[in-house]
Scaffold this motif. Structure first.
Motif, PDB file in Angstrom:
ATOM      1  N   ASP A 198      63.165  28.212  48.673  1.00  0.00           N
ATOM      2  CA  ASP A 198      63.641  27.106  47.838  1.00  0.00           C
ATOM      3  C   ASP A 198      62.466  26.337  47.231  1.00  0.00           C
ATOM      4  O   ASP A 198      62.518  25.912  46.067  1.00  0.00           O
ATOM      5  CB  ASP A 198      64.512  26.162  48.664  1.00  0.00           C
ATOM      6  N   TYR A 199      61.403  26.151  48.017  1.00  0.00           N
ATOM      7  CA  TYR A 199      60.234  25.433  47.499  1.00  0.00           C
ATOM      8  C   TYR A 199      59.557  26.248  46.392  1.00  0.00           C
ATOM      9  O   TYR A 199      59.119  25.697  45.371  1.00  0.00           O
ATOM     10  CB  TYR A 199      59.251  25.140  48.618  1.00  0.00           C
TER      11      TYR A 199
ATOM     12  N   SER B   7      58.478  27.152  40.533  1.00  0.00           N
ATOM     13  CA  SER B   7      58.654  27.927  39.302  1.00  0.00           C
ATOM     14  C   SER B   7      59.431  27.139  38.253  1.00  0.00           C
ATOM     15  O   SER B   7      59.153  27.258  37.055  1.00  0.00           O
ATOM     16  CB  SER B   7      59.363  29.243  39.630  1.00  0.00           C
ATOM     17  N   ASP B   8      60.396  26.321  38.687  1.00  0.00           N
ATOM     18  CA  ASP B   8      61.127  25.490  37.728  1.00  0.00           C
ATOM     19  C   ASP B   8      60.187  24.499  37.039  1.00  0.00           C
ATOM     20  O   ASP B   8      60.275  24.282  35.819  1.00  0.00           O
ATOM     21  CB  ASP B   8      62.255  24.742  38.432  1.00  0.00           C
TER      22      ASP B   8
ATOM     23  N   ALA C  32      60.350  15.894  40.767  1.00  0.00           N
ATOM     24  CA  ALA C  32      61.145  15.265  41.827  1.00  0.00           C
ATOM     25  C   ALA C  32      61.872  16.318  42.658  1.00  0.00           C
ATOM     26  O   ALA C  32      61.960  16.206  43.892  1.00  0.00           O
ATOM     27  CB  ALA C  32      62.145  14.283  41.217  1.00  0.00           C
ATOM     28  N   ALA C  33      62.373  17.370  41.995  1.00  0.00           N
ATOM     29  CA  ALA C  33      63.044  18.439  42.733  1.00  0.00           C
ATOM     30  C   ALA C  33      62.068  19.184  43.635  1.00  0.00           C
ATOM     31  O   ALA C  33      62.420  19.585  44.754  1.00  0.00           O
ATOM     32  CB  ALA C  33      63.703  19.411  41.756  1.00  0.00           C
ATOM     33  N   ARG C  34      60.826  19.352  43.189  1.00  0.00           N
ATOM     34  CA  ARG C  34      59.829  20.002  44.036  1.00  0.00           C
ATOM     35  C   ARG C  34      59.508  19.145  45.261  1.00  0.00           C
ATOM     36  O   ARG C  34      59.352  19.655  46.374  1.00  0.00           O
ATOM     37  CB  ARG C  34      58.566  20.282  43.237  1.00  0.00           C
ATOM     38  N   ALA C  35      59.401  17.842  45.073  1.00  0.00           N
ATOM     39  CA  ALA C  35      59.153  16.950  46.208  1.00  0.00           C
ATOM     40  C   ALA C  35      60.303  17.018  47.215  1.00  0.00           C
ATOM     41  O   ALA C  35      60.081  17.030  48.434  1.00  0.00           O
ATOM     42  CB  ALA C  35      58.943  15.519  45.720  1.00  0.00           C
TER      43      ALA C  35
END
Length: 480
Positions: A301-302, A307-308, A358-361
């Protein structure tokens, strides 16, 4: 000049005809949609026909374990059978293949295009050909590394699907082994409960004989009769638990409950808490962090969040569109080159980049959360194993003491020193101690399985082979 005016339209018509021919050839190579409707009655029929004595299933289990006997399976053998039959594992495998197929789509470059037009002047073309024919190509050049970011994103999605597949396989094996252990424990408890009923019935018979001899009061006889009825009710409850455990095992195996009517489960000999003596809690915790499939899923998931973010950063650069072409304009040949920068004013892409950061964090926080949960599972499993070992040792000692007391009571009765009630009471104490011993052994086996599961799976603490969930399947043909 007149001949030229006659020939030129033919050249334009020939170019148009050639363009149409090329389009027809391109369309002929396209894939066609083929519907595949579902047969909703096929799978339930196959499900109802499943049996543990199926030769294909026995051969499947025999690839990674010893062949089971017709009516006796171990928990590991049942787990292997579940890995071959469960539909959720087949679904996860199909999703992984779909994610792999998406990688090819992500790796594609923007395909070139073509455009053309044919015009005819209706006036003002005296002495010249009235036809204007133009042919051009459309080329899209991605800038900023969008293709690489898109491919990395697709590979991260594949990693997520593979992690989910392995997690599903681990859960299937764990659930099946736990269900098999519950069935074995409930069957052993039912046998112990029936032996206790038998011991109480024997004691009641002796007390009834003493009562007829006027050596025992009716109150004492009634008290024993009450204990007999309570023991029978307890045995009935134990039988209900065993039936429920058998149904749970059938659900874990994805087979009809009737397929397990004559099944006896053997306890896996390797499942015990001995790993604590050789590995140690800290080593088991380290092993769990590297082997548990939940950790692989969190890391995947990380990687997907990374990649996103990379893709959103690449999207801040506009693409370049090229359009080289050729125009035949009333006898004049021209070469053209068109340039375009679409979405030129939408550069920087700050809002999407901020969202991706923010999604990566959040994905990084989930990794730390998963690590805490795994370490907590290991700690609870280690404590459970230690407590179960102590409980089993105490139960074993109680059985030894009860058996010694029963031997002494029987010897005293044979010498005529006591009545027949003393051996009956001692036999009842042995039956109750053995039931407690069976319960302690069941909890010890469950604690051992929890310890192995906390460390990853049976592979983590043993050299036993398990199927590869990506390739090995019983219900479908998969290329090896």
């Amino acid at each position: 000049m007149a001949d030229a005016r006659i020939r030129m339209p033919r050249q334009g018509s020939s170019a148009a005809r050639d363009s149409c021919l090329i389009m027809v050839l391109l369309l002929a190579g396209c894939a066609r949609y083929q519907p595949r409707p579902l047969d909703l009655a096929a799978h339930p029929t196959q499900y109802r026909a499943r049996r543990l004595d199926d030769p294909r299933l026995l051969a499947w289990v025999g690839r990674w374990s010893s062949a089971p006997t017709p009516h006796r399976w171990t928990g590991r053998q049942l787990a292997l059978a579940a890995l071959g039959m469960r539909a959720d594992l087949a679904r996860a495998r199909a999703e992984w293949r779909a994610a792999q197929a998406a990688e090819r789509t992500a790796a594609k470059r923007p395909p070139p295009g073509a455009q053309g037009s044919v015009e005819r002047a209706v006036s003002g073309s005296e002495g010249q050909s009235p036809w204007v024919v133009s042919l051009g190509t459309l080329l899209n050049v991605e800038l900023g590394g969008k293709r690489g970011a898109r491919l990395q994103q697709a590979r991260a999605r594949t990693a997520i699907a593979e992690a989910e597949l392995r997690l599903t396989a681990w859960r299937v094996a764990r659930e099946t082994q736990a269900a098999a252990q519950r069935l074995a424990g409930s069957e052993a408890d039912l046998d112990a409960a029936r032996r206790e009923v038998g011991a109480l019935a024997g004691l009641e018979a002796r007390e009834r004989a003493r009562y007829q001899e006027a050596s025992l009061s009716s109150a004492e006889l009634a008290r024993t009769g009450t204990e007999v009825q309570a023991a029978r009710a307890d045995a009935a409850a134990a039988e209900a638990i065993a039936l429920d455990a058998r149904a749970s095992l059938a659900g874990a195996l994805a087979v009809p409950t009737g397929a397990l009517d004559s099944l006896a489960v053997s306890v896996d000999s390797a499942a015990d808490c001995a790993a604590l003596e050789t590995t140690g809690p800290d080593s088991i915790a380290t092993l769990a962090l590297g082997a548990r499939p939940e950790m692989g899923r969190a890391l995947a998931d990380y990687a997907a969040a990374e990649s996103d973010l990379r893709l959103e950063v690449a999207r801040q650069y506009p693409d370049l569109e090229l359009g080289p072409g050729f125009i035949w304009d009333q006898g004049v040949h021209r070469w053209t080159l068109a340039l375009a920068l679409p979405n030129l004013l939408g550069f920087r892409n700050r809002a999407a980049i901020t969202e991706a950061e923010a999604a990566r964090a959040a994905a990084g926080a989930r990794v730390a959360e998963t690590q805490e949960l795994l370490l907590s599972d290991v700690g609870m499993a280690v404590s459970g194993c230690r407590g179960a070992v102590l409980e089993r040792a105490a139960a074993d000692s109680q059985v030894v003491v009860a058996a010694r007391a029963a031997s002494l009571a029987q010897a005293a009765y044979e010498r005529g020193e006591t009545s027949g009630l003393e051996p009956a009471l001692a036999a009842l104490a042995v039956a109750r101690a053995e039931r407690l011993q069976n319960a302690a052994r069941t909890r010890a086996m469950g604690a051992a399985q929890a310890l192995v599961a906390a460390a990853g799976n049976a592979l983590s603490l043993s050299a036993e082979r398990w199927p590869d969930p990506r390739e090995d399947s019983l219900t479908e043909d998969v290329p090896r």
